[in-house]
Design an enzyme around this catalytic site. Structure first.
Site, PDB file in Angstrom:
ATOM      1  N   CYS A   2       6.265  -4.908  -2.849  1.00  0.00           N
ATOM      2  CA  CYS A   2       7.672  -5.272  -2.908  1.00  0.00           C
ATOM      3  C   CYS A   2       8.074  -5.919  -1.584  1.00  0.00           C
ATOM      4  O   CYS A   2       7.778  -5.403  -0.516  1.00  0.00           O
ATOM      5  CB  CYS A   2       8.602  -4.096  -3.171  1.00  0.00           C
ATOM      6  SG  CYS A   2       8.364  -3.334  -4.767  1.00  0.00           S
ATOM      7  N   ARG A  27       3.647  -9.881  -1.297  1.00  0.00           N
ATOM      8  CA  ARG A  27       3.776  -8.424  -1.283  1.00  0.00           C
ATOM      9  C   ARG A  27       3.937  -7.835  -2.686  1.00  0.00           C
ATOM     10  O   ARG A  27       3.739  -6.634  -2.892  1.00  0.00           O
ATOM     11  CB  ARG A  27       4.991  -8.012  -0.440  1.00  0.00           C
ATOM     12  CG  ARG A  27       4.914  -8.467   0.990  1.00  0.00           C
ATOM     13  CD  ARG A  27       6.157  -8.038   1.723  1.00  0.00           C
ATOM     14  NE  ARG A  27       6.228  -6.598   1.820  1.00  0.00           N
ATOM     15  CZ  ARG A  27       5.700  -5.876   2.787  1.00  0.00           C
ATOM     16  NH1 ARG A  27       5.049  -6.472   3.747  1.00  0.00           N
ATOM     17  NH2 ARG A  27       5.813  -4.575   2.802  1.00  0.00           N
ATOM     18  N   TRP A  76       6.760  -5.205  -7.146  1.00  0.00           N
ATOM     19  CA  TRP A  76       5.452  -4.716  -7.620  1.00  0.00           C
ATOM     20  C   TRP A  76       5.782  -3.390  -8.295  1.00  0.00           C
ATOM     21  O   TRP A  76       6.109  -2.420  -7.630  1.00  0.00           O
ATOM     22  CB  TRP A  76       4.507  -4.515  -6.428  1.00  0.00           C
ATOM     23  CG  TRP A  76       3.109  -4.171  -6.815  1.00  0.00           C
ATOM     24  CD1 TRP A  76       2.092  -5.036  -7.091  1.00  0.00           C
ATOM     25  CD2 TRP A  76       2.548  -2.853  -6.930  1.00  0.00           C
ATOM     26  NE1 TRP A  76       0.944  -4.338  -7.381  1.00  0.00           N
ATOM     27  CE2 TRP A  76       1.204  -3.000  -7.299  1.00  0.00           C
ATOM     28  CE3 TRP A  76       3.050  -1.565  -6.773  1.00  0.00           C
ATOM     29  CZ2 TRP A  76       0.351  -1.914  -7.500  1.00  0.00           C
ATOM     30  CZ3 TRP A  76       2.206  -0.479  -6.977  1.00  0.00           C
ATOM     31  CH2 TRP A  76       0.872  -0.664  -7.334  1.00  0.00           C
ATOM     32  N   ASN A 102      12.292  -0.969  -1.403  1.00  0.00           N
ATOM     33  CA  ASN A 102      10.825  -0.954  -1.406  1.00  0.00           C
ATOM     34  C   ASN A 102      10.419   0.469  -1.075  1.00  0.00           C
ATOM     35  O   ASN A 102      10.848   1.012  -0.059  1.00  0.00           O
ATOM     36  CB  ASN A 102      10.298  -1.939  -0.343  1.00  0.00           C
ATOM     37  CG  ASN A 102       8.792  -1.838  -0.164  1.00  0.00           C
ATOM     38  OD1 ASN A 102       8.084  -1.380  -1.066  1.00  0.00           O
ATOM     39  ND2 ASN A 102       8.309  -2.252   0.994  1.00  0.00           N
ATOM     40  N   GLY A 103       9.599   1.081  -1.917  1.00  0.00           N
ATOM     41  CA  GLY A 103       9.175   2.467  -1.688  1.00  0.00           C
ATOM     42  C   GLY A 103       9.345   3.260  -2.969  1.00  0.00           C
ATOM     43  O   GLY A 103       9.512   2.674  -4.047  1.00  0.00           O
ATOM     44  N   GLU A 487     -17.879  -4.622   0.301  1.00  0.00           N
ATOM     45  CA  GLU A 487     -16.822  -5.617   0.488  1.00  0.00           C
ATOM     46  C   GLU A 487     -17.028  -6.826  -0.445  1.00  0.00           C
ATOM     47  O   GLU A 487     -16.067  -7.348  -1.016  1.00  0.00           O
ATOM     48  CB  GLU A 487     -16.786  -6.048   1.964  1.00  0.00           C
ATOM     49  CG  GLU A 487     -15.757  -7.093   2.331  1.00  0.00           C
ATOM     50  CD  GLU A 487     -14.306  -6.726   1.999  1.00  0.00           C
ATOM     51  OE1 GLU A 487     -14.040  -5.574   1.626  1.00  0.00           O
ATOM     52  OE2 GLU A 487     -13.459  -7.618   2.067  1.00  0.00           O
ATOM     53  N   LYS A 491     -14.256  -7.940  -3.190  1.00  0.00           N
ATOM     54  CA  LYS A 491     -13.650  -9.288  -3.213  1.00  0.00           C
ATOM     55  C   LYS A 491     -13.757  -9.881  -4.613  1.00  0.00           C
ATOM     56  O   LYS A 491     -12.814 -10.457  -5.129  1.00  0.00           O
ATOM     57  CB  LYS A 491     -14.342 -10.234  -2.214  1.00  0.00           C
ATOM     58  CG  LYS A 491     -14.023 -10.023  -0.759  1.00  0.00           C
ATOM     59  CD  LYS A 491     -12.679 -10.549  -0.308  1.00  0.00           C
ATOM     60  CE  LYS A 491     -11.584  -9.555  -0.417  1.00  0.00           C
ATOM     61  NZ  LYS A 491     -11.532  -8.407   0.386  1.00  0.00           N
ATOM     62  N   GLU A 494     -11.384  -8.115  -7.080  1.00  0.00           N
ATOM     63  CA  GLU A 494      -9.960  -8.341  -6.797  1.00  0.00           C
ATOM     64  C   GLU A 494      -9.424  -9.644  -7.350  1.00  0.00           C
ATOM     65  O   GLU A 494      -8.333  -9.677  -7.899  1.00  0.00           O
ATOM     66  CB  GLU A 494      -9.729  -8.377  -5.273  1.00  0.00           C
ATOM     67  CG  GLU A 494      -9.656  -7.042  -4.610  1.00  0.00           C
ATOM     68  CD  GLU A 494      -9.405  -7.185  -3.113  1.00  0.00           C
ATOM     69  OE1 GLU A 494      -8.493  -6.529  -2.607  1.00  0.00           O
ATOM     70  OE2 GLU A 494     -10.125  -7.966  -2.441  1.00  0.00           O
ATOM     71  N   HIS A 510     -31.338   5.175  -8.563  1.00  0.00           N
ATOM     72  CA  HIS A 510     -30.860   6.492  -8.998  1.00  0.00           C
ATOM     73  C   HIS A 510     -29.831   6.377 -10.113  1.00  0.00           C
ATOM     74  O   HIS A 510     -28.939   7.211 -10.220  1.00  0.00           O
ATOM     75  CB  HIS A 510     -30.289   7.265  -7.809  1.00  0.00           C
ATOM     76  CG  HIS A 510     -31.317   7.513  -6.739  1.00  0.00           C
ATOM     77  ND1 HIS A 510     -32.354   8.386  -6.904  1.00  0.00           N
ATOM     78  CD2 HIS A 510     -31.481   6.952  -5.512  1.00  0.00           C
ATOM     79  CE1 HIS A 510     -33.114   8.381  -5.811  1.00  0.00           C
ATOM     80  NE2 HIS A 510     -32.593   7.504  -4.949  1.00  0.00           N
ATOM     81  N   LYS A 609      -0.255  -6.689  -1.416  1.00  0.00           N
ATOM     82  CA  LYS A 609      -0.947  -6.721  -0.133  1.00  0.00           C
ATOM     83  C   LYS A 609      -0.735  -5.472   0.706  1.00  0.00           C
ATOM     84  O   LYS A 609      -1.653  -4.953   1.320  1.00  0.00           O
ATOM     85  CB  LYS A 609      -0.508  -7.951   0.657  1.00  0.00           C
ATOM     86  CG  LYS A 609      -1.310  -8.107   1.926  1.00  0.00           C
ATOM     87  CD  LYS A 609      -1.709  -9.503   2.183  1.00  0.00           C
ATOM     88  CE  LYS A 609      -2.667  -9.582   3.341  1.00  0.00           C
ATOM     89  NZ  LYS A 609      -4.042  -9.303   2.938  1.00  0.00           N
TER      90      LYS A 609
HETATM   91  C1  G6P Z   1      -4.548  -3.220  -0.382  1.00  0.00           C
HETATM   92  C2  G6P Z   1      -4.989  -4.655  -0.252  1.00  0.00           C
HETATM   93  C3  G6P Z   1      -6.365  -4.715   0.406  1.00  0.00           C
HETATM   94  C4  G6P Z   1      -6.335  -3.982   1.733  1.00  0.00           C
HETATM   95  C5  G6P Z   1      -5.855  -2.536   1.580  1.00  0.00           C
HETATM   96  C6  G6P Z   1      -5.614  -1.874   2.919  1.00  0.00           C
HETATM   97  O1  G6P Z   1      -5.319  -2.561  -1.314  1.00  0.00           O
HETATM   98  O2  G6P Z   1      -5.041  -5.274  -1.523  1.00  0.00           O
HETATM   99  O3  G6P Z   1      -6.717  -6.064   0.628  1.00  0.00           O
HETATM  100  O4  G6P Z   1      -7.611  -3.986   2.283  1.00  0.00           O
HETATM  101  O5  G6P Z   1      -4.617  -2.523   0.877  1.00  0.00           O
HETATM  102  O6  G6P Z   1      -4.576  -2.557   3.575  1.00  0.00           O
HETATM  103  P1  G6P Z   1      -4.332  -2.508   5.130  1.00  0.00           P
HETATM  104  O7  G6P Z   1      -3.101  -3.323   5.345  1.00  0.00           O
HETATM  105  O8  G6P Z   1      -4.118  -1.065   5.476  1.00  0.00           O
HETATM  106  O9  G6P Z   1      -5.533  -3.073   5.800  1.00  0.00           O
END
Ligand code: G6P
Length: 614
Positions: A2, A27, A76, A102-103, A487, A491, A494, A510, A609
């Protein structure tokens, strides 16, 4: 998670709010809305729309809102599905109070019952509408309960997290904002204020901003402001300069922010290291750690807490701290640490790793570690963010604003900072200046080497295209490149919505080996590290079951070419520094997969984000 923006000044609010919402759209982007108070007519008008800010703009074109006090929100969804009604701003049932939030208000259900008993009616499923009605219930301009006092009183009743902006048609010319747990800053212009979740919505207007601590309320008019706690104890405002420039938050010649941010990585890595490496003395200079250098040297254990991509960087940090500084280190999901009654002995350092510095799980784990007596460090990108303010000491990433929802350059910054922090501690504990100088010299070459990896973009795209119809991928690595495998899988999931799993290469046999069938893409991080031979055996195991192996390998490695179906080369570098290179082809693969599948790279489905809910 948000984005909120609010304005009070003398300019027309609508274009300003829309511009702010576009900046904050990363956001949250399932719906958007604005509300403007027309002081000449006293009318408070709201316009909301499901979808992106562009959809809201279309609606506003038909019926623009006038006035110069207003607020906007990009959502969001948490409480209630994605509908126009659930979108913000929300008003109370009389249409007098208007709020963006937001929250999460955790006790919204009991508050709603209470308010219903008092005769309030609700149209949405949101927790925010409850807060609007609670403020309206308390707001009574004739009985010394102005908007500011009503907001303070309402917030004393709520549990949960909030960043809010509120206006009332009974008090035109007044905007009241508050925060606890969710980010909010107030840009100070001349005769105007722009309130927003982050500086990107403010910087086009002013670089001066007021930061607010938890439980603070700010009352803004065109003539000035006043800050106090929710208990009405006056506060001295903290003013900061926003270190942002517009080009950092604009696409320029790039098609997507994610691509821009991937290609920026060599540059931001240089900025991250600038002035912090002293190769001649074999020393690392980290101003943000100096006042706690003694405690760090004597520390007995390091715990790293993070989520998402930051967690993968923290996992690499765990290996680096043990390898270089010889300190027992462990890394875990901040969300799990927080709730498992962790034991913190004397001499424990807790490191919060976070791009935004606002992720609620990471922040809550930090509070837990602090309460239990740990010395806390922040490895954070956003300057002035909550984690950066609440840690005892820390090191900023300096990679600039990251707009793409899928984190890329922040990961590189986090790994680089954790390398420097490990060397900082190592050199003060046991490492010789010569050994440290050798690592520093190699670290300085990484940005140039990374540029060579980026040159293979076309080849990476071709390899990705071969497998674009496959729905299941595996990512495997060992040692320092086990987190890189995680990672790479994250990616791909996502932004391309392809199912991908990352794991230590040895773990495959395993269980997950059962998944491998003809042509299944399996990405191995197979650089020439200490476990190279073992990785080659794992590759053979996949090949003999029909899997299609894509190897991220060291430049010039001929052996791997006879085993793997496709090879993505990275220049030779020591194993401990290799993730900063091996992750790059994986980022580009995910990027190309998303583009080839026609997805919105920068605003992937269901994601946000800065995750400010638990
Ligand atoms: C969300 C984002 C990720 C990010 C994670 C942690 O899940 O989509 O891309 O890595 O939060 O965010 P931060 O701001 O704490 O690195």
């Amino acid at each position: 998670m948000c984005g909120i923006v609010a304005y009070i000044g003398n300019k027309p609010a609508q274009p300003l709010l829309i511009e702010g919402l576009k900046r904050l759209e990363y956001r949250g982007y399932d719906s958007a809305g604005i509300a403007i108070l027309d002081e000449t007519t006293g009318s408070l008008d709201v316009c909301k729309s499901v979808g992106r800010v562009a959809a809201l703009e279309d609606k506003l074109e038909e019926a623009p809102l006038t006035g110069s006090v207003g607020m906007g929100h990009t959502r969001w969804a948490t409480h209630g599905s994605v509908t126009d009604i659930n979108a913000h701003p929300h008003t109370d049932d009389t249409g007098t109070i208007c709020i963006i939030h937001n929250g999460i208000i955790e006790n919204y259900a009991s508050l709603r019952t209470l308010l219903e008993e008092k005769g309030h009616t609700f149209t949405s499923e949101t927790d925010t509408e409850v807060l609007a009605n609670l403020i309206a219930e308390l707001h009574d301009p004739d009985a010394d309960m102005d908007l500011e006092s009503a907001v303070q009183a309402a917030l004393r009743e709520v549990t949960g997290a909030y960043a809010i902006a509120v206006m009332s048609s009974h008090e035109p010319g007044v905007l009241v904002c508050a925060r606890k747990g969710s980010p909010l800053i107030v840009g100070v212009g001349s005769g105007e204020y722009i309130v927003a979740s982050d500086g990107s919505a403010i910087i086009a207007h002013t670089a001066q901003a007021i930061t607010l601590d938890d439980y603070s309320v700010i009352r803004l008019t065109r003539d000035g402001f006043r800050t106090a706690t929710i208990d009405n104890v006056a506060l001295t405002p903290k003013v900061m300069q926003l270190e942002l420039d517009l080009s950092q938050i604009e696409l320029g010649a790039y098609e997507h922010f994610m691509r821009k941010e991937i290609f920026e990585q060599p540059k931001v890595l240089r900025t991250c290291m600038k002035g912090r490496l002293d190769r001649h003395e074999g020393k690392i200079v980290l101003g943000g750690l100096m006042s706690f250098a003694k405690e760090l040297v004597k520390s007995k254990r390091v715990i790293l807490g993070a989520q998402g991509t930051a967690l993968h960087a923290a996992m690499i940090g765990e290996y680096l701290l043990e390898d270089l500084a010889k300190i027992p280190a462990e890394c875990e999901y901040a969300s799990e640490f927080r709730y498992r009654n962790p034991i913190i002995e004397e001499g424990t350092v807790f490191v919060s790793v976070s791009q935004s510095g606002e992720t609620i799980d990471t922040l809550s784990a930090l509070h837990e570690a602090k309460d239990r007596g740990a010395l806390t460090l922040g490895v954070v990108n956003v300057v002035g963010s909550t984690i950066s303010r609440e840690t005892d000491a820390g090191v900023y990433l300096r990679v600039g604003p990251e707009i793409g929802v899928a984190s890329t350059k922040a990961f590189i910054g986090q790994v680089c900072v954790l390398t420097m922090v490990s060397l900082f501690m190592a050199r003060r504990r046991l490492m010789s200046p010569e050994a440290s100088a050798r690592i520093i010299a190699e670290l300085e070459t990484v940005p140039d080497l990374m540029e060579q990896v980026l040159e293979q973009d076309e080849h990476i795209k071709e390899v990705t295209a071969k497998h674009i119809d496959r729905e299941n991928w595996l990512f495997l690595g060992r040692g320092y490149n086990y987190p890189t495998a995680l990672e790479g899988a994250l990616k791909l999931k996502e932004i391309s919505y392809i199912h991908a799993e990352g794991m230590p290469a040895a773990e495959m046999k395993h269980g997950p080996i059962a998944l491998i069938d003809e042509g299944m893409p399996v990405v191995f991080i197979a650089n020439k590290g200490p476990q190279y031979d073992k990785v080659l055996s794992n590759i053979s195991e996949v090949k003999s079951r029909g899997g299609h192996v894509i190897a991220v390998a060291t430049e010039g490695d001929t052996e791997i070419r006879s085993l793997a179906d496709d090879v993505l080369e990275v220049p030779e570098v020591s194993d401990m520094l290799s993730p900063m290179l091996t992750v790059v082809p994986l980022q580009l693969m995910a990027y190309h997969a998303a583009v080839l599948r026609g997805h919105d790279v920068d605003k992937p489905r269901n994601l946000a984000k800065s995750v400010t809910v638990e």
